[in-house]
Design an enzyme around this catalytic site. Structure first.
Site, mmCIF file in Angstrom:
data_model
loop_
_atom_site.group_PDB
_atom_site.id
_atom_site.type_symbol
_atom_site.label_atom_id
_atom_site.label_comp_id
_atom_site.label_asym_id
_atom_site.label_seq_id
_atom_site.Cartn_x
_atom_site.Cartn_y
_atom_site.Cartn_z
ATOM 1 N NE ARG A 137 3.969 -9.760 -2.654
ATOM 2 C CZ ARG A 137 2.867 -10.400 -2.331
ATOM 3 N NH1 ARG A 137 2.803 -11.716 -2.446
ATOM 4 N NH2 ARG A 137 1.801 -9.751 -1.871
ATOM 5 N NE ARG A 190 -3.859 -2.196 2.346
ATOM 6 C CZ ARG A 190 -3.642 -3.435 2.767
ATOM 7 N NH1 ARG A 190 -2.462 -3.764 3.272
ATOM 8 N NH2 ARG A 190 -4.590 -4.350 2.692
#
Length: 228
Positions: free
Chosen positions: A185, A81
């Site tokens: 990630r 975010r």
């Protein structure tokens, strides 16, 4: 422009950037009313900041990427975010027939680890799985085109399209948040497809901010895919 091709039809492009390693140095030294010194001392400061968790100076390095990725990858990405996203609208653009991700590898889950999946080694199973996916994509796209031909608005016709559909978006993110993205990630626990995008972004990060990248991989990186 830096660009990397990812998956079968995706890409990552670095389209804009503000700041570099020296931006973090200047932001840190303003606390003492000082600026740049020698390259050796500036590099040492980068490493000191990273080692001791003083990460706000890295927020003054900002990247803008243009990304093309399957919808399921984008939805994982948007969970990060601290950054700004603008995505192509399927209300205003018509999806093309070739805009679907077809995986080269098909994976199966490992019972003892719900996050882990390993590639299928059985060639017959691999081809069967891929053919089922392709058929599903073709059927969905055919229905989508039929709905458009009937006059159904794109904003409604799109709901029959699968998560494999490619989307595009701009992502503007500071280096501190970028490093958090790489921690999560660029790691074997993440889904393989988003790992590939993270690795491509890490290469661009390394190219543009070599000191920050080196310090990050030495002191702050928690994943297991990147090297210094």
């Amino acid at each position: 422009m830096f660009e990397a091709k990812v998956l079968d039809k995706g890409f990552v492009r670095l389209v804009d950037m503000m700041g570099d390693d020296y931006a973090a140095v200047k932001a840190a030294r303003v606390s003492y009313g000082q600026g740049l010194k020698t390259p050796e001392r500036d590099r040492a400061l980068i490493f000191y900041l990273m080692e001791h968790g003083h990460e706000t100076p890295f927020e003054h390095i900002v990247f803008t990427f243009h990304v093309k990725a399957p919808l399921f990858v984008a939805r994982q990405w948007f969970r990060h975010r601290i950054g700004s996203f603008n995505e192509i609208s399927q209300r205003y653009t018509e999806i093309k027939e070739e805009e679907f991700y077809i995986p080269e590898n098909v994976r199966v889950n490992v019972p003892e680890d719900r996050q882990k999946a390993v590639p299928v080694e059985d060639e017959e199973l691999l081809e069967k799985a891929r053919s089922l996916m392709v058929k599903s994509f073709e059927d969905s796209y055919s229905t989508y085109k039929e709905l458009l031909a009937l006059g159904v608005a794109r904003e409604l016709a799109r709901i029959v399209l699968p998560l494999s559909t490619y989307t595009q978006f701009y992502w503007t993110v500071n280096a501190r948040s970028l490093m958090n993205f790489l921690n999560l990630r660029a790691d074997s626990h993440a889904q393989w497809e988003i790992q590939q995008y993270a690795i491509a972004i890490a290469r661009m990060f390394k190219e543009k901010c070599p000191w920050t990248y080196e310090a990050f991989t030495k002191y702050a990186y928690r994943g297991d895919l990147l090297e210094a």
